[in-house]
Design a protein around this motif. Sequence first.
Motif, PDB file in Angstrom:
ATOM      1  N   LYS A 120      -6.421  22.208 -19.092  1.00  0.00           N
ATOM      2  CA  LYS A 120      -5.798  22.395 -17.777  1.00  0.00           C
ATOM      3  C   LYS A 120      -5.604  21.080 -17.026  1.00  0.00           C
ATOM      4  CE  LYS A 120      -5.108  25.709 -15.707  1.00  0.00           C
ATOM      5  NZ  LYS A 120      -3.868  26.328 -15.369  1.00  0.00           N
ATOM      6  N   SER A 121      -6.419  20.079 -17.315  1.00  0.00           N
ATOM      7  CA  SER A 121      -6.316  18.829 -16.549  1.00  0.00           C
ATOM      8  C   SER A 121      -5.725  17.671 -17.355  1.00  0.00           C
ATOM      9  CB  SER A 121      -7.688  18.435 -15.986  1.00  0.00           C
ATOM     10  OG  SER A 121      -8.604  18.217 -17.026  1.00  0.00           O
ATOM     11  N   GLU A 122      -5.709  17.753 -18.684  1.00  0.00           N
ATOM     12  CA  GLU A 122      -5.276  16.601 -19.483  1.00  0.00           C
ATOM     13  C   GLU A 122      -4.016  16.812 -20.320  1.00  0.00           C
ATOM     14  OE1 GLU A 122      -8.262  14.829 -21.886  1.00  0.00           O
ATOM     15  OE2 GLU A 122      -9.498  14.302 -20.176  1.00  0.00           O
ATOM     16  N   ALA A 123      -3.771  18.026 -20.761  1.00  0.00           N
ATOM     17  CA  ALA A 123      -2.628  18.247 -21.657  1.00  0.00           C
ATOM     18  C   ALA A 123      -1.322  18.168 -20.863  1.00  0.00           C
ATOM     19  CB  ALA A 123      -2.760  19.594 -22.351  1.00  0.00           C
ATOM     20  N   PRO A 124      -0.331  17.455 -21.381  1.00  0.00           N
ATOM     21  CA  PRO A 124       0.930  17.282 -20.648  1.00  0.00           C
ATOM     22  C   PRO A 124       1.853  18.501 -20.741  1.00  0.00           C
ATOM     23  CG  PRO A 124       0.950  15.965 -22.648  1.00  0.00           C
ATOM     24  CD  PRO A 124      -0.389  16.621 -22.584  1.00  0.00           C
ATOM     25  N   PHE A 125       1.578  19.464 -19.867  1.00  0.00           N
ATOM     26  CA  PHE A 125       2.432  20.633 -19.671  1.00  0.00           C
ATOM     27  C   PHE A 125       2.888  20.629 -18.214  1.00  0.00           C
ATOM     28  CE2 PHE A 125      -0.268  22.198 -23.160  1.00  0.00           C
ATOM     29  CZ  PHE A 125       0.677  22.715 -24.024  1.00  0.00           C
ATOM     30  N   TRP A 126       4.122  21.085 -17.983  1.00  0.00           N
ATOM     31  CA  TRP A 126       4.644  21.187 -16.624  1.00  0.00           C
ATOM     32  C   TRP A 126       5.184  22.591 -16.418  1.00  0.00           C
ATOM     33  CZ3 TRP A 126       5.532  17.131 -19.934  1.00  0.00           C
ATOM     34  CH2 TRP A 126       4.907  15.933 -19.583  1.00  0.00           C
ATOM     35  N   LYS A 127       4.861  23.173 -15.250  1.00  0.00           N
ATOM     36  CA  LYS A 127       5.261  24.546 -14.935  1.00  0.00           C
ATOM     37  C   LYS A 127       6.266  24.551 -13.788  1.00  0.00           C
ATOM     38  CE  LYS A 127       0.620  26.293 -15.877  1.00  0.00           C
ATOM     39  NZ  LYS A 127      -0.539  26.981 -15.282  1.00  0.00           N
ATOM     40  N   LYS A 128       7.357  25.273 -14.016  1.00  0.00           N
ATOM     41  CA  LYS A 128       8.329  25.495 -12.954  1.00  0.00           C
ATOM     42  C   LYS A 128       8.417  26.998 -12.738  1.00  0.00           C
ATOM     43  CE  LYS A 128      12.277  23.373 -13.225  1.00  0.00           C
ATOM     44  NZ  LYS A 128      13.691  23.105 -13.620  1.00  0.00           N
ATOM     45  N   GLU A 129       8.110  27.438 -11.515  1.00  0.00           N
ATOM     46  CA  GLU A 129       8.144  28.857 -11.189  1.00  0.00           C
ATOM     47  C   GLU A 129       9.486  29.229 -10.577  1.00  0.00           C
ATOM     48  OE1 GLU A 129       3.455  29.607 -10.146  1.00  0.00           O
ATOM     49  OE2 GLU A 129       4.813  29.081  -8.504  1.00  0.00           O
ATOM     50  N   GLN A 130       9.938  30.444 -10.913  1.00  0.00           N
ATOM     51  CA  GLN A 130      11.134  31.009 -10.302  1.00  0.00           C
ATOM     52  C   GLN A 130      10.653  32.067  -9.312  1.00  0.00           C
ATOM     53  OE1 GLN A 130      11.028  30.599 -13.885  1.00  0.00           O
ATOM     54  NE2 GLN A 130      12.031  28.646 -13.470  1.00  0.00           N
ATOM     55  N   THR A 131      10.956  31.823  -8.025  1.00  0.00           N
ATOM     56  CA  THR A 131      10.519  32.720  -6.956  1.00  0.00           C
ATOM     57  C   THR A 131      11.738  33.250  -6.216  1.00  0.00           C
ATOM     58  OG1 THR A 131      10.400  31.061  -5.197  1.00  0.00           O
ATOM     59  CG2 THR A 131       8.468  31.243  -6.660  1.00  0.00           C
ATOM     60  N   ASP A 132      11.505  34.152  -5.279  1.00  0.00           N
ATOM     61  CA  ASP A 132      12.608  34.668  -4.464  1.00  0.00           C
ATOM     62  C   ASP A 132      13.225  33.566  -3.612  1.00  0.00           C
ATOM     63  OD1 ASP A 132      12.229  37.199  -5.509  1.00  0.00           O
ATOM     64  OD2 ASP A 132      10.889  37.825  -3.890  1.00  0.00           O
ATOM     65  N   SER A 133      12.478  32.499  -3.352  1.00  0.00           N
ATOM     66  CA  SER A 133      12.967  31.374  -2.546  1.00  0.00           C
ATOM     67  C   SER A 133      13.595  30.274  -3.392  1.00  0.00           C
ATOM     68  CB  SER A 133      11.820  30.770  -1.741  1.00  0.00           C
ATOM     69  OG  SER A 133      11.209  31.749  -0.949  1.00  0.00           O
ATOM     70  N   GLY A 134      13.623  30.437  -4.703  1.00  0.00           N
ATOM     71  CA  GLY A 134      14.173  29.422  -5.597  1.00  0.00           C
ATOM     72  C   GLY A 134      13.115  28.908  -6.564  1.00  0.00           C
ATOM     73  N   GLU A 135      13.424  27.780  -7.195  1.00  0.00           N
ATOM     74  CA  GLU A 135      12.509  27.191  -8.168  1.00  0.00           C
ATOM     75  C   GLU A 135      11.569  26.199  -7.496  1.00  0.00           C
ATOM     76  OE1 GLU A 135      15.180  27.235 -12.204  1.00  0.00           O
ATOM     77  OE2 GLU A 135      15.090  25.381 -11.066  1.00  0.00           O
ATOM     78  N   ARG A 136      10.359  26.075  -8.076  1.00  0.00           N
ATOM     79  CA  ARG A 136       9.408  25.074  -7.582  1.00  0.00           C
ATOM     80  C   ARG A 136       8.503  24.651  -8.729  1.00  0.00           C
ATOM     81  NH1 ARG A 136       5.617  29.160  -4.021  1.00  0.00           N
ATOM     82  NH2 ARG A 136       4.597  30.138  -5.805  1.00  0.00           N
ATOM     83  N   TRP A 137       8.190  23.354  -8.748  1.00  0.00           N
ATOM     84  CA  TRP A 137       7.245  22.829  -9.722  1.00  0.00           C
ATOM     85  C   TRP A 137       5.835  23.126  -9.236  1.00  0.00           C
ATOM     86  CZ3 TRP A 137       8.673  21.372 -14.376  1.00  0.00           C
ATOM     87  CH2 TRP A 137       9.994  20.978 -14.579  1.00  0.00           C
ATOM     88  N   VAL A 138       4.953  23.461 -10.159  1.00  0.00           N
ATOM     89  CA  VAL A 138       3.563  23.763  -9.828  1.00  0.00           C
ATOM     90  C   VAL A 138       2.766  22.461  -9.849  1.00  0.00           C
ATOM     91  CG1 VAL A 138       1.488  25.032 -10.519  1.00  0.00           C
ATOM     92  CG2 VAL A 138       3.754  26.086 -10.778  1.00  0.00           C
ATOM     93  N   GLU A 139       2.096  22.201  -8.744  1.00  0.00           N
ATOM     94  CA  GLU A 139       1.270  20.993  -8.613  1.00  0.00           C
ATOM     95  C   GLU A 139      -0.052  21.160  -9.360  1.00  0.00           C
ATOM     96  OE1 GLU A 139       1.764  18.250  -6.317  1.00  0.00           O
ATOM     97  OE2 GLU A 139       3.804  18.937  -5.902  1.00  0.00           O
ATOM     98  N   ALA A 140      -0.613  20.041  -9.805  1.00  0.00           N
ATOM     99  CA  ALA A 140      -1.948  20.066 -10.407  1.00  0.00           C
ATOM    100  C   ALA A 140      -2.951  20.511  -9.347  1.00  0.00           C
ATOM    101  CB  ALA A 140      -2.305  18.682 -10.923  1.00  0.00           C
TER     102      ALA A 140
END
Length: 157
Positions: A120-140
């Motif tokens: 959860k803290s070291e592996a290079p994965f990035w999450k982008k959520e699709q919400t009713d308000s649009g897209e947003r990147w998930v912060e660590a």
Amino acid sequence: MTATEIRIQAEPFDPAAEQDALRRGKPQVGALVAFVGLMRDINDDSAVRSMTLEHYPGMTDRSLEAIAAEAGRRWRLEAIRIIHRVGRLEPEDPIVLVAVASRHRGDAFRACELIIDYLKSEAPFWKKEQTDSGERWVEARSSDSDAKARWKPEPER
């Protein structure tokens, strides 16, 4: 040496079938501990319709291999399986499986927990959520870094 399998894939997986395959043919295994991370439909009190997971090929694999190797150095383990999805995910989809087989439950529990905390803290994965308000990147999250920090480096055996 711990038998380790790491897969990063877009295809869905069956956590129960993966756990069964990990222990099958290993009569010395007395414990199998697994963590399955699932896609939620809410984050930070906002509805989430779907999520896209991205990664850095090669670098992500090496990161997960190093994490699994660290667990193998600390505890006596028979096998480790890490599967992480990438691409588009829907609520309730399994995202990640960390499964650890060992002769004894204590080693399996600790190793599984260390692996997911480091992942959860070291592996290079990035999450982008699709919400009713649009897209947003998930912060660590600082809670992920805090969880990893409690695993003090072990002296070499």
